[in-house]
Design a protein around this motif. Structure first.
Motif, PDB file in Angstrom:
ATOM      1  N   UNK A  19       0.833  -1.208   0.000  1.00  0.00           N
ATOM      2  CA  UNK A  19       0.000   0.000   0.000  1.00  0.00           C
ATOM      3  C   UNK A  19       0.869   1.261   0.000  1.00  0.00           C
ATOM      4  N   UNK A  20       1.910   1.265   0.819  1.00  0.00           N
ATOM      5  CA  UNK A  20       2.781   2.443   0.907  1.00  0.00           C
ATOM      6  C   UNK A  20       3.540   2.640  -0.407  1.00  0.00           C
ATOM      7  N   UNK A  21       4.014   1.552  -1.002  1.00  0.00           N
ATOM      8  CA  UNK A  21       4.742   1.674  -2.275  1.00  0.00           C
ATOM      9  C   UNK A  21       3.828   2.235  -3.367  1.00  0.00           C
ATOM     10  N   UNK A  22       2.583   1.760  -3.398  1.00  0.00           N
ATOM     11  CA  UNK A  22       1.614   2.271  -4.391  1.00  0.00           C
ATOM     12  C   UNK A  22       1.366   3.768  -4.157  1.00  0.00           C
ATOM     13  N   UNK A  23       1.284   4.146  -2.892  1.00  0.00           N
ATOM     14  CA  UNK A  23       1.051   5.547  -2.531  1.00  0.00           C
ATOM     15  C   UNK A  23       2.221   6.432  -2.987  1.00  0.00           C
ATOM     16  N   UNK A  24       3.443   5.924  -2.854  1.00  0.00           N
ATOM     17  CA  UNK A  24       4.634   6.721  -3.160  1.00  0.00           C
ATOM     18  C   UNK A  24       4.969   6.738  -4.651  1.00  0.00           C
ATOM     19  N   UNK A  25       4.619   5.649  -5.369  1.00  0.00           N
ATOM     20  CA  UNK A  25       5.079   5.527  -6.763  1.00  0.00           C
ATOM     21  C   UNK A  25       3.947   5.326  -7.761  1.00  0.00           C
ATOM     22  N   UNK A  26       2.737   5.055  -7.251  1.00  0.00           N
ATOM     23  CA  UNK A  26       1.588   4.737  -8.105  1.00  0.00           C
ATOM     24  C   UNK A  26       1.788   3.427  -8.870  1.00  0.00           C
ATOM     25  N   UNK A  27       2.647   2.546  -8.344  1.00  0.00           N
ATOM     26  CA  UNK A  27       2.889   1.251  -8.981  1.00  0.00           C
ATOM     27  C   UNK A  27       2.459   0.117  -8.056  1.00  0.00           C
ATOM     28  N   UNK A  28       1.897  -0.914  -8.675  1.00  0.00           N
ATOM     29  CA  UNK A  28       1.454  -2.074  -7.901  1.00  0.00           C
ATOM     30  C   UNK A  28       2.604  -3.053  -7.705  1.00  0.00           C
ATOM     31  N   UNK A  29       2.786  -3.470  -6.471  1.00  0.00           N
ATOM     32  CA  UNK A  29       3.802  -4.470  -6.158  1.00  0.00           C
ATOM     33  C   UNK A  29       3.220  -5.477  -5.174  1.00  0.00           C
TER      34      UNK A  29
END
Length: 208
Positions: free
Chosen positions: A189-199
């Protein structure tokens, strides 16, 4: 009354000392969560002998609260890139203490990095190409490593979804599975928030 005034003065003094832990750009005021984090860092510096010397010179740029879903929240601490290694030195202990103070909310530490666009060399008087560490891809990869630290990334795979979009699978070192398993959703969730990419973060399935 004098006792109350003295106590109030101590609180004000502590708060001003705590606010020195925040190194925001001039003119920007600290948010409520940033003030709380600064206060807790100051408290740990004063009360925890093992962290005192290491925390003394450490500051952070900003902090934000991220909604993870299911009533859970995480706190992301953005720190100056130059101090990331110093944070890493005490990160396991520091994060454990902060998570206790913030009622079990996950605490993640990410370095503040500047992304330089493709026009960097042409748009500036700087000679030479754009540093590889400042490209969008390099910064996004570095954020991945920051989020999961001290756990190591042991592999990455790109998966194509039915609609043609791509999802990155990040495989983490299985030796840390017990400690990190509850944070996998937070990382995503945090990575998506920071980069707009799904991981998707997961652990490799070990063959028996």
């Amino acid at each position: 009354t004098n006792v109350h005034l003295a106590k109030a003065a101590v609180v004000v003094a502590m708060s001003s000392l705590a606010l020195k832990k925040i190194s925001k750009a001039k003119g920007l005021e600290a948010t409520e969560i940033e003030t709380q984090v600064a206060q807790e860092l100051h408290n740990l510096e004063v009360s925890t002998s093992e962290l005192k010397a290491d925390l003394r010179d450490l500051t952070f740029r900003s902090a934000s609260e991220v909604d993870i879903g299911g009533g859970k929240k995480a706190i992301v601490l953005f720190v100056p890139f130059a101090t990331l290694r110093a944070y890493h030195k005490i990160q396991t202990r520091l994060v454990r203490e902060l998570e206790k103070k913030f009622s079990g909310r996950h605490v993640l530490i990410v370095a503040q990095r500047t992304i330089l666009g493709k026009n960097y060399a042409r748009a500036t008087k700087n000679a030479g190409p754009r540093p590889r560490s400042r490209t969008l891809t390099a910064v996004q990869n570095a954020i991945l490593e920051d989020l999961v630290y001290p756990t190591e990334i042991v592999g990455k795979r790109t998966r194509c979804k039915m609609d043609g979009s791509k999802v990155l699978k990040v495989l983490l070192d299985p030796k840390d599975q017990v400690n990190v398993e509850t944070k996998l959703d937070t990382f995503s969730v945090v990575y998506k928030k920071l980069t707009n990419k799904e991981v998707i973060f997961e652990f490799p399935v070990l063959e028996p």
